[in-house]
Design a protein around this motif. Structure first.
Motif, PDB file in Angstrom:
ATOM      1  N   TRP A  69      -3.233 -11.802   4.725  1.00 27.96           N
ATOM      2  CA  TRP A  69      -4.403 -11.494   3.914  1.00 27.96           C
ATOM      3  C   TRP A  69      -5.632 -11.245   4.772  1.00 27.96           C
ATOM      4  CZ3 TRP A  69      -3.806 -10.000  -0.826  1.00 27.96           C
ATOM      5  CH2 TRP A  69      -2.662 -10.380  -1.516  1.00 27.96           C
ATOM      6  N   GLN A  70      -5.711 -11.933   5.882  1.00 30.71           N
ATOM      7  CA  GLN A  70      -6.819 -11.688   6.792  1.00 30.71           C
ATOM      8  C   GLN A  70      -6.751 -10.274   7.357  1.00 30.71           C
ATOM      9  OE1 GLN A  70      -7.415 -13.485  10.984  1.00 30.71           O
ATOM     10  NE2 GLN A  70      -8.510 -14.897   9.616  1.00 30.71           N
ATOM     11  N   PHE A  71      -5.548  -9.860   7.743  1.00 30.18           N
ATOM     12  CA  PHE A  71      -5.370  -8.497   8.245  1.00 30.18           C
ATOM     13  C   PHE A  71      -5.730  -7.485   7.161  1.00 30.18           C
ATOM     14  CE2 PHE A  71      -2.899  -4.662   8.847  1.00 30.18           C
ATOM     15  CZ  PHE A  71      -3.119  -4.360  10.181  1.00 30.18           C
ATOM     16  N   MET A  72      -5.277  -7.749   5.923  1.00 28.70           N
ATOM     17  CA  MET A  72      -5.565  -6.830   4.827  1.00 28.70           C
ATOM     18  C   MET A  72      -7.058  -6.758   4.550  1.00 28.70           C
ATOM     19  SD  MET A  72      -4.188  -4.736   2.744  1.00 28.70           S
ATOM     20  CE  MET A  72      -5.292  -3.645   1.841  1.00 28.70           C
ATOM     21  N   ALA A 121      -1.727  -2.026   1.780  1.00 25.03           N
ATOM     22  CA  ALA A 121      -1.932  -2.680   0.488  1.00 25.03           C
ATOM     23  C   ALA A 121      -0.621  -2.811  -0.270  1.00 25.03           C
ATOM     24  CB  ALA A 121      -2.952  -1.889  -0.336  1.00 25.03           C
ATOM     25  N   ARG A 122       0.208  -1.785  -0.200  1.00 23.81           N
ATOM     26  CA  ARG A 122       1.477  -1.821  -0.926  1.00 23.81           C
ATOM     27  C   ARG A 122       2.554  -2.618  -0.201  1.00 23.81           C
ATOM     28  NH1 ARG A 122       2.407   3.637  -4.437  1.00 23.81           N
ATOM     29  NH2 ARG A 122       0.664   3.218  -5.840  1.00 23.81           N
ATOM     30  N   ALA A 123       2.294  -2.996   1.046  1.00 19.96           N
ATOM     31  CA  ALA A 123       3.239  -3.820   1.796  1.00 19.96           C
ATOM     32  C   ALA A 123       2.897  -5.305   1.706  1.00 19.96           C
ATOM     33  CB  ALA A 123       3.254  -3.394   3.262  1.00 19.96           C
ATOM     34  N   MET A 124       1.829  -5.647   1.001  1.00 16.09           N
ATOM     35  CA  MET A 124       1.414  -7.039   0.904  1.00 16.09           C
ATOM     36  C   MET A 124       2.413  -7.846   0.076  1.00 16.09           C
ATOM     37  SD  MET A 124      -1.172  -7.542   2.745  1.00 16.09           S
ATOM     38  CE  MET A 124      -1.686  -9.141   2.162  1.00 16.09           C
ATOM     39  N   VAL A 129      -2.085  -5.108  -5.305  1.00 16.34           N
ATOM     40  CA  VAL A 129      -3.214  -5.061  -4.376  1.00 16.34           C
ATOM     41  C   VAL A 129      -3.821  -3.661  -4.362  1.00 16.34           C
ATOM     42  CG1 VAL A 129      -3.941  -5.378  -1.976  1.00 16.34           C
ATOM     43  CG2 VAL A 129      -2.217  -6.902  -2.968  1.00 16.34           C
ATOM     44  N   ASP A 130      -2.953  -2.648  -4.460  1.00 17.07           N
ATOM     45  CA  ASP A 130      -3.447  -1.269  -4.418  1.00 17.07           C
ATOM     46  C   ASP A 130      -4.375  -0.946  -5.580  1.00 17.07           C
ATOM     47  OD1 ASP A 130      -1.329  -1.540  -6.148  1.00 17.07           O
ATOM     48  OD2 ASP A 130      -0.533   0.464  -5.798  1.00 17.07           O
ATOM     49  N   LEU A 147       1.599   1.041 -12.222  1.00 15.44           N
ATOM     50  CA  LEU A 147       1.737   2.124 -11.245  1.00 15.44           C
ATOM     51  C   LEU A 147       3.138   2.221 -10.659  1.00 15.44           C
ATOM     52  CD1 LEU A 147      -1.617   1.833  -9.248  1.00 15.44           C
ATOM     53  CD2 LEU A 147      -1.085   3.269 -11.227  1.00 15.44           C
ATOM     54  N   TYR A 148       3.887   1.122 -10.673  1.00 13.16           N
ATOM     55  CA  TYR A 148       5.206   1.081 -10.071  1.00 13.16           C
ATOM     56  C   TYR A 148       5.165   1.648  -8.641  1.00 13.16           C
ATOM     57  CZ  TYR A 148       7.406  -0.416 -14.408  1.00 13.16           C
ATOM     58  OH  TYR A 148       7.771  -1.122 -15.514  1.00 13.16           O
ATOM     59  N   ASP A 149       6.284   2.197  -8.189  1.00 16.30           N
ATOM     60  CA  ASP A 149       6.371   2.758  -6.832  1.00 16.30           C
ATOM     61  C   ASP A 149       6.094   4.251  -6.918  1.00 16.30           C
ATOM     62  OD1 ASP A 149       6.800   3.178  -4.177  1.00 16.30           O
ATOM     63  OD2 ASP A 149       8.980   3.052  -4.287  1.00 16.30           O
ATOM     64  N   SER A 150       4.835   4.603  -7.041  1.00 16.35           N
ATOM     65  CA  SER A 150       4.450   6.004  -7.219  1.00 16.35           C
ATOM     66  C   SER A 150       3.406   6.376  -6.176  1.00 16.35           C
ATOM     67  CB  SER A 150       3.877   6.225  -8.624  1.00 16.35           C
ATOM     68  OG  SER A 150       2.815   5.315  -8.864  1.00 16.35           O
ATOM     69  N   TRP A 151       3.293   7.684  -5.923  1.00 21.28           N
ATOM     70  CA  TRP A 151       2.222   8.151  -5.040  1.00 21.28           C
ATOM     71  C   TRP A 151       1.111   8.729  -5.891  1.00 21.28           C
ATOM     72  CZ3 TRP A 151      -0.230   7.602  -0.790  1.00 21.28           C
ATOM     73  CH2 TRP A 151      -1.248   8.500  -0.471  1.00 21.28           C
ATOM     74  N   ILE A 152      -0.105   8.258  -5.646  1.00 24.53           N
ATOM     75  CA  ILE A 152      -1.278   8.740  -6.366  1.00 24.53           C
ATOM     76  C   ILE A 152      -2.328   9.125  -5.334  1.00 24.53           C
ATOM     77  CG2 ILE A 152      -3.083   8.155  -8.023  1.00 24.53           C
ATOM     78  CD1 ILE A 152      -1.166   6.043  -9.156  1.00 24.53           C
TER      79      ILE A 152
END
Length: 252
Positions: A69-72, A121-124, A129-130, A147-152
């Motif tokens: 979380w610190q890295f994020m 964000a999506r790897a947290m 988070v995204d 949003l599921y696993d989508s690209w926006i």
């Protein structure tokens, strides 16, 4: 800058993987390295304390989790600062531009800064988070949106509340076609559904309660009618949705 208003010959959804403006990779590497360096300085006193008090090793799993979380948090801070500087230099614009234009060059740079942050964000280890990242780049995501696993695309996208963007969906507010770079606002009104594997083109307007079928797409500037199922690539078949209210049936 060269612009054109003719879009009648555009076919649905052609996008590109941007190589980025020259130096983009170096910029992101420096941001990554600065984040890790700052984390070392922030956490050094704690790890010194841990060496002198071995019982604190029981807190190590919690410490590792906190490092994520610190890295994020630091990545969000640095990416936001870089993005704000870039939009001061060249504000985001809608329109049709050449691939040699200033607009395209700076969009490519902003795109990679946005992608870098959204990737982490999506790897947290916690979902959603995204949802807090998209507003940084100007996109609007309403309440109760899935949003599921989508690209926006991070810019010029507005998704209304209680909508669902299904798995492997791609929502583009930009595309490249015939050496032209196109940027147009995408609006998805509330209570709408974009089916799995669907592709939404720049300029698409999805009215309230409309559904774009799975593996279907829209054309540039296409408008999908409210409370209607749209299928095809591009969507060219419309099936009205029947709403039931007790014993009464209302057909939109």
């Amino acid at each position: 800058m060269t612009q054109s208003s003719d879009t009648e010959d555009f076919q649905p959804i052609l996008s590109a993987n941007y190589p980025g403006k020259k130096g983009t990779q170096l910029l992101l590497f420096l941001e990554f390295w600065l984040t890790l360096t700052l984390m070392c300085f922030i956490n050094l006193p704690y790890y010194r304390l841990m060496v002198n008090h071995l019982w604190m090793l029981i807190l190590l799993p919690l410490s590792i989790y906190g490092l994520f979380w610190q890295f994020m948090g630091l990545t969000t801070l640095f990416s936001t600062i870089i993005y704000k500087i870039l939009i001061k230099i060249e504000p985001p614009k809608e329109g049709i531009f050449t691939l040699t234009s200033r607009e395209f060059q700076y969009y490519s740079l902003r795109f990679w800064v946005c992608y870098y942050l959204l990737y982490f964000a999506r790897a947290m280890p916690l979902p959603w988070v995204d949802m807090f990242i998209f507003p940084i780049f100007g996109s609007k995501i309403g309440h109760n949106v899935v949003l599921y696993d989508s690209w926006i695309d991070p810019e010029f996208v507005n998704i209304g509340g209680s909508s669902m963007i299904s798995l492997n969906t791609q929502i583009f507010s930009h595309c490249i076609y015939k050496e032209r770079f196109i940027v147009k606002q995408v609006v998805i009104e509330k209570n709408s559904i974009v089916g799995a594997g669907a592709i939404v083109a720049p300029g698409t307007y999805i009215e309230e309660g409309a559904i774009l079928g799975a593996n279907c797409s829209t054309a540039i500037d296409q408008k999908l009618q409210s409370y209607t199922i749209h299928i095809g690539s591009p969507a060219n078949i419309s099936l009205p949705i029947k709403l039931h209210n007790g014993e009464n049936e209302v057909k939109k």
